[in-house]
Write a protein that holds these residues in place. Structure first.
Motif, PDB file in Angstrom:
ATOM      1  N   ALA A   1      40.563  11.558  96.076  1.00  4.43           N
ATOM      2  CA  ALA A   1      40.941  11.115  97.322  1.00  4.43           C
ATOM      3  C   ALA A   1      40.075  10.128  98.083  1.00  4.43           C
ATOM      4  O   ALA A   1      40.509   9.514  99.091  1.00  4.43           O
ATOM      5  CB  ALA A   1      40.561  12.388  98.130  1.00  4.43           C
ATOM      6  N   LEU A   2      38.857   9.971  97.508  1.00  9.80           N
ATOM      7  CA  LEU A   2      37.790   8.923  98.434  1.00  9.80           C
ATOM      8  C   LEU A   2      37.067   7.808  97.555  1.00  9.80           C
ATOM      9  O   LEU A   2      36.763   6.860  98.099  1.00  9.80           O
ATOM     10  CB  LEU A   2      36.757   9.922  98.941  1.00  9.80           C
ATOM     11  CG  LEU A   2      37.024  10.236 100.465  1.00  9.80           C
ATOM     12  CD1 LEU A   2      35.855  10.838 101.183  1.00  9.80           C
ATOM     13  CD2 LEU A   2      37.383   9.038 101.329  1.00  9.80           C
ATOM     14  N   ASN A   3      36.995   8.170  96.128  1.00 16.65           N
ATOM     15  CA  ASN A   3      36.001   7.265  95.573  1.00 16.65           C
ATOM     16  C   ASN A   3      36.583   6.023  95.314  1.00 16.65           C
ATOM     17  O   ASN A   3      37.669   5.667  95.239  1.00 16.65           O
ATOM     18  CB  ASN A   3      35.674   7.786  94.238  1.00 16.65           C
ATOM     19  CG  ASN A   3      36.360   7.265  92.856  1.00 16.65           C
ATOM     20  OD1 ASN A   3      36.261   6.042  92.670  1.00 16.65           O
ATOM     21  ND2 ASN A   3      37.142   8.102  92.480  1.00 16.65           N
ATOM     22  N   LYS A   4      35.846   4.787  95.717  1.00 17.61           N
ATOM     23  CA  LYS A   4      36.338   3.485  95.185  1.00 17.61           C
ATOM     24  C   LYS A   4      35.356   2.880  94.325  1.00 17.61           C
ATOM     25  O   LYS A   4      35.149   1.624  94.342  1.00 17.61           O
ATOM     26  CB  LYS A   4      36.116   2.779  96.681  1.00 17.61           C
ATOM     27  CG  LYS A   4      37.175   3.089  97.561  1.00 17.61           C
ATOM     28  CD  LYS A   4      36.938   2.689  99.075  1.00 17.61           C
ATOM     29  CE  LYS A   4      35.658   3.342  99.670  1.00 17.61           C
ATOM     30  NZ  LYS A   4      35.521   4.863  99.904  1.00 17.61           N
ATOM     31  N   ASP A   5      35.186   3.724  93.293  1.00 16.21           N
ATOM     32  CA  ASP A   5      34.255   3.312  92.308  1.00 16.21           C
ATOM     33  C   ASP A   5      34.765   2.005  91.244  1.00 16.21           C
ATOM     34  O   ASP A   5      34.220   1.383  90.510  1.00 16.21           O
ATOM     35  CB  ASP A   5      33.844   4.398  91.409  1.00 16.21           C
ATOM     36  CG  ASP A   5      32.732   5.299  92.001  1.00 16.21           C
ATOM     37  OD1 ASP A   5      32.133   4.900  93.211  1.00 16.21           O
ATOM     38  OD2 ASP A   5      32.826   6.507  91.709  1.00 16.21           O
ATOM     39  N   THR A   6      36.154   1.890  91.268  1.00 12.26           N
ATOM     40  CA  THR A   6      37.086   0.864  90.472  1.00 12.26           C
ATOM     41  C   THR A   6      38.086   0.573  91.457  1.00 12.26           C
ATOM     42  O   THR A   6      38.522   0.998  92.141  1.00 12.26           O
ATOM     43  CB  THR A   6      37.572   1.327  89.334  1.00 12.26           C
ATOM     44  OG1 THR A   6      38.478   2.370  89.602  1.00 12.26           O
ATOM     45  CG2 THR A   6      36.571   2.227  88.415  1.00 12.26           C
ATOM     46  N   GLU A   7      38.537  -0.799  91.138  1.00  9.64           N
ATOM     47  CA  GLU A   7      39.795  -1.538  92.075  1.00  9.64           C
ATOM     48  C   GLU A   7      40.816  -0.595  91.652  1.00  9.64           C
ATOM     49  O   GLU A   7      41.663  -0.734  92.561  1.00  9.64           O
ATOM     50  CB  GLU A   7      39.521  -2.786  91.503  1.00  9.64           C
ATOM     51  CG  GLU A   7      38.585  -3.855  92.190  1.00  9.64           C
ATOM     52  CD  GLU A   7      38.981  -5.382  91.926  1.00  9.64           C
ATOM     53  OE1 GLU A   7      38.985  -5.953  93.009  1.00  9.64           O
ATOM     54  OE2 GLU A   7      38.766  -5.595  90.829  1.00  9.64           O
ATOM     55  N   ALA A   8      41.012   0.065  90.513  1.00  8.85           N
ATOM     56  CA  ALA A   8      42.058   0.775  90.222  1.00  8.85           C
ATOM     57  C   ALA A   8      42.130   2.195  90.844  1.00  8.85           C
ATOM     58  O   ALA A   8      43.027   2.904  90.637  1.00  8.85           O
ATOM     59  CB  ALA A   8      42.302   0.910  88.741  1.00  8.85           C
TER      60      ALA A   8
END
Length: 348
Positions: free
Chosen positions: A256-263
């Motif tokens: 739901a929240l992580n933006k650790d990769t652009e995908a």
């Protein structure tokens, strides 16, 4: 569940969660790419090459030390588990975590960065002698620094404390909804609200907090945390020493929240770009505040300025003669991030 009584201890400064002591089972080092930790840190700092690499390198830099081995398993080193969803967004039972419980985890994350800054200021005293001369053997980078919490060369000690203190700040922007826009559809645990903030978080004022009593700054910071702020639930150790076993029914980091990769699912709507830009802006702020603290703490014979020169220059014994004021100010991040990974990918 609680960690085994047979587990080894990490040092108290490794997680800085007040009086608690977390026990962790031994395990192999977990080698993760810190590609965007490096890009963010390089965008924030204007240091000479070897000194900047010692801080920012994606595999061996101080900025990724908290992603190695058992440090990876401590949620407060990554600002995890400050998840919350207000009752107006839940259609069934109350959310399993209160706002106060979420704040406890976020404040524990901030507390670690405060402790690291205080330690970095103390270690900086070893960079320069009482007359304001850089001590060559304490500022040399002829051999790599080792980030193992053991006292060594003063420059390595300071870089380790700063890197471990800045890592959670960078993670906060990736792991929270601070600058996010929510996705299409109803708001809920799979699509938490986005705060869409465009500035750095005011409750990450680490230098100011370092001069205050812990209870006082914690009360102030808690009052600045928005009601709908959340970071994702992740199955790691919380500040209480309890390991989250199941994130079912909660706002999950991975889904739901992580933006650790652009995908990542949450990286759309410009969320990935905003998170990286704000992380770089905040590290620039943290470095500027740290240099101001050194100058204020060590005013005699220009020692504070010399400490800054020793940290930012590769051969400070030559580049920082006594009486020469050489201050490197950080630049604001340009926002030009094109890498595929943001921070450490904590998805499984």
């Amino acid at each position: 569940m609680h960690a085994s009584v047979h587990a080894r201890r990490l040092s108290a400064t490794a997680f800085a969660c007040g009086a608690c002591l977390i026990l962790l089972p031994p395990g192999p080092a977990q080698a993760f790419s810190g590609g965007n930790h490096e890009k963010i840190t390089r965008a924030a700092l204007t240091w000479e090459p070897r000194s900047l690499t010692a801080m920012a390198d994606s595999r061996d830099g101080a900025i990724v030390a908290d992603d190695q081995g058992d440090y990876f398993k401590l949620g407060i080193l990554h600002c995890d588990n400050a998840d919350f969803l207000a009752s107006r967004f839940t259609s069934a039972s109350a959310y399993p975590r209160t706002r106060d419980e979420a704040n406890t985890e976020l404040l524990a994350c901030i507390r670690g960065s405060v402790a690291r800054l205080r330690a970095a200021v103390r270690y900086a005293d070893g960079l320069v002698d009482p007359q304001g001369r850089v001590i060559a053997r304490q500022s040399d980078l002829g051999s790599p620094c080792t980030w193992n919490e053991r006292a060594g060369r003063a420059k390595c000690n300071v870089l380790e404390q700063l890197g471990r203190g800045w890592h959670p700040i960078e993670d906060f922007y990736s792991h929270s909804n601070w600058s996010d826009q929510a996705g299409a559809g109803p708001i809920g645990t799979d699509n938490p609200p986005g705060l869409n903030r465009t500035g750095i978080a005011p409750f990450l004022d680490i230098r100011r907090y370092s001069s205050m009593k812990d209870a006082d700054w914690a009360e102030e910071a808690a009052g600045l945390i928005p009601e709908d702020l959340a970071t994702g639930c992740y199955p790691d150790f919380e500040s209480t020493g309890v390991k989250t076993a199941d994130c079912t029914g909660r706002v999950e980091h991975n889904r739901a929240l992580n933006k650790d990769t652009e995908a990542a699912r949450r990286s759309g709507h410009g969320n990935f770009q905003r998170a990286t830009e704000l992380a770089a802006q905040d590290i620039a702020r943290q470095w500027k505040d740290f240099t101001a603290e050194l100058i204020a703490t060590y005013p005699d014979n220009g020692r504070g300025e010399q400490m800054i020169c020793a940290l930012t220059h590769d051969t400070p014994a030559l580049s920082c003669p006594r009486g020469r004021r050489v201050l490197r100010e950080p630049t604001r991040a340009s926002g030009a991030f094109t890498g595929k990974k943001l921070l450490t990918d904590r998805s499984r």
